[in-house]
Scaffold this motif. Sequence first.
Motif, PDB file in Angstrom:
ATOM      1  N   ASN A  82      39.885  36.211  52.201  1.00  0.00           N
ATOM      2  CA  ASN A  82      38.710  35.605  51.583  1.00  0.00           C
ATOM      3  C   ASN A  82      38.506  34.147  51.948  1.00  0.00           C
ATOM      4  O   ASN A  82      37.371  33.678  52.004  1.00  0.00           O
ATOM      5  CB  ASN A  82      38.815  35.707  50.053  1.00  0.00           C
ATOM      6  N   GLU A 138      31.908  34.272  58.646  1.00  0.00           N
ATOM      7  CA  GLU A 138      30.641  34.917  58.296  1.00  0.00           C
ATOM      8  C   GLU A 138      30.652  36.393  58.673  1.00  0.00           C
ATOM      9  O   GLU A 138      30.088  37.233  57.958  1.00  0.00           O
ATOM     10  CB  GLU A 138      29.488  34.185  58.981  1.00  0.00           C
ATOM     11  N   ARG A 197      32.876  38.239  55.933  1.00  0.00           N
ATOM     12  CA  ARG A 197      32.566  37.974  54.535  1.00  0.00           C
ATOM     13  C   ARG A 197      33.661  37.121  53.890  1.00  0.00           C
ATOM     14  O   ARG A 197      34.164  37.423  52.803  1.00  0.00           O
ATOM     15  CB  ARG A 197      32.355  39.271  53.755  1.00  0.00           C
ATOM     16  N   ASN A 242      28.948  29.576  54.247  1.00  0.00           N
ATOM     17  CA  ASN A 242      30.309  30.103  54.095  1.00  0.00           C
ATOM     18  C   ASN A 242      31.365  29.037  54.359  1.00  0.00           C
ATOM     19  O   ASN A 242      32.462  29.349  54.811  1.00  0.00           O
ATOM     20  CB  ASN A 242      30.533  31.280  55.055  1.00  0.00           C
ATOM     21  N   LEU A 252      29.738  37.275  48.156  1.00  0.00           N
ATOM     22  CA  LEU A 252      30.666  37.841  49.134  1.00  0.00           C
ATOM     23  C   LEU A 252      31.532  38.917  48.490  1.00  0.00           C
ATOM     24  O   LEU A 252      31.817  39.951  49.112  1.00  0.00           O
ATOM     25  CB  LEU A 252      31.542  36.734  49.720  1.00  0.00           C
ATOM     26  N   GLU A 259      29.331  42.037  48.040  1.00  0.00           N
ATOM     27  CA  GLU A 259      29.084  42.707  49.315  1.00  0.00           C
ATOM     28  C   GLU A 259      30.297  43.531  49.736  1.00  0.00           C
ATOM     29  O   GLU A 259      30.165  44.700  50.133  1.00  0.00           O
ATOM     30  CB  GLU A 259      28.760  41.661  50.384  1.00  0.00           C
ATOM     31  N   GLU A 260      31.481  42.928  49.670  1.00  0.00           N
ATOM     32  CA  GLU A 260      32.682  43.626  50.120  1.00  0.00           C
ATOM     33  C   GLU A 260      33.030  44.777  49.183  1.00  0.00           C
ATOM     34  O   GLU A 260      33.429  45.857  49.631  1.00  0.00           O
ATOM     35  CB  GLU A 260      33.854  42.645  50.215  1.00  0.00           C
TER      36      GLU A 260
END
Length: 677
Positions: free
Chosen positions: A405, A432, A435, A466, A580, A583-584
């Motif tokens: 991360n 990016e 993620r 990011n 993020l 999304e993941e």
Amino acid sequence: MAQVSYPGVYIQEVPSGVRTISNVGTSITAFVDFFAEGPVNQATEVFGLSEFGRVFGGIDSRSEASYAIAQFFLNGGSSALVVRCHAASGPSPFSAATVGVRSVTNVATAPVLTLRAVSEGAWGNSLRAEIDHRTSDPTRFFNLTITRHASAAKDAPALLQEQHLNVTLDPSSSRDIVQVLAADSKLVRATVPAFPLPVPMPLAVGTLGGALPTAEPGLRTLLNSLRCVQPPPAPPAALVPRRLRVQLAAGLVFEATLPTWAADEVSTLQQLATRLQGALRVALDVSAAAAPTPPALTGATVSVVGNARLVVTPGRGDPARQLNDTLVFSDAGADTAATVLLLTAAATVNVASYPLGSALASTAAYATGTLGADGLAPGAAELVGAVADANDQGIYALRKADLFNLLVIPRAASLNDVQMRQVVQNSIAFCESRRAFMLVDIPESVNEVGEIKDWLDAHGNFRSRNSAIFFPRLRIADPNADYRLRSFAPSGTMAGLFARTDSDRGVWKAPAGIEATLRGVDALDYRLNDGENGTLNPLAINCLRVFPIYGLVNWGARTLDGADQTGSEWKYIPVRRLALMLEESLFRGTKWVVFEPNDEPLWARIRLNIGAYLNSLFRQGAFQGSGPKDAYFVKCDAETTTQDDRNKGIVNIAVGFAPLKPAEFVVIKIQQMPGDL
């Protein structure tokens, strides 16, 4: 549908359609840099500073990332991915320590066994190997002991030891040394050349005598002949003990006196070995040299191999005699004990242990291998260059990691400007694509308010949703320099703070404020005031401050895309990191949808599962709004997925959420209440 064939009751389980979506980790931090030891260009997960020390050698003054990792765990981090890099070439080659061991039958041939430190670096020069043949079948199997010492010095204390018993050079055996070490050893690996049958045996350490008789009456005759000088005096005169002359490789000469015993009192070679060992440990120095310190043979050991041979080792239990010391036996005066013991003509003289990477000259028993060396610290080419990209090296070794991360590369700030740009820009682009979020560090020379503004203006291409930057650098006591304060990049400390905040409050909470204290930090390179903070904050430069009572805290929560003039929707770190995570989590939690029939029943299940997941986050306080309808939405129906999409095998899912924005500016209005007019 149940297949019915007889009258009765049938039970059938019907799937509920619920598939739980779980949050992925949010604070797994990747560190890329030079380290003293450990796997090279391989993302290795560690869960604490002690494990980092075991695998990568701990804090090293040449590696700023090692200090960053220590700060990460101190400030609340729990999981780190460590990638070790090195310069491709230079005056100090990057190499692993090795040593070669020759055969029992022919010490003039090339080594039949090469031991190599499990990873490159000077640390491998502290490894020493011992081989013995005290096995059930000494013609086929041997024992290997690997000891790691504190340094390559002869008297360095032992830190760690491994024993691998009953191994062989036979590649067809389940105890093949190559396979055993690859599976079980954390210190060395083995290489064995191809050779014809019979399979050779590597030479054991110590002085190996010739074969002695094992059956009566030969053994009884031998043992009785050693109990005193022959012939024994007539009773009642005392027996005259035998004496052995023992010469050490260093040139010292000793005289060992075997104790006497009654006829038939000693009946086995093991009993003889015990008496010989006792005699060696109290042997007298009869050389012209001064008495050795420590006494040279106090750690000598004598053992029996295959019930037919004696092995004498000078160094065990005596750290000062552990490397290239050898023992050569001969007669003392007119005695014939050494000849009878076959420790002279038929003996093979060998070192007490095989040192990996030793600079000692080769002996008849072993071949000096490669000296382990750390090489040079990596530059931009090794950290993120085109070659690293092609070979999954540097930051691209993280491609093989399941998830990370945060990315921290403190070395980038110490490179020249051209190389730093290459490292940071490529790292942000890589984050990016994965993620992930990068914490960018500033050079040590940037320590004034005007300097950080000019530096960021000159590096505007670092601005990304990011990434984030923190000013000023930290001053931390260096344990490798008598705890003198030293300037360090704040990225490792901030990554630990991010992890602590995620654990205590959630990823949607800004890692800033009076709770965001910086542990293990003694001072800042520059102490900001409110006016200077107000100048830097609109530029998306997060400020580290010192406040009375609260101490050192993080007082900013903006991404590098969060300058006021940009008006970005990803202005704040917690908003971006929450997105993020969503999304993941949704990427991993909706893979069951692939190849399902693309129609309303599927869409309903998608809305159910994603909605349940978002509702759980809303109940934890991750979104704003008085109710779920105000906090998030999930849309997946015929409107988002048209017939043309279905014909192409596409299902479209629209997910929206209302993030919590941090209260960056708190305005309190105060007025006087008018009196009773």
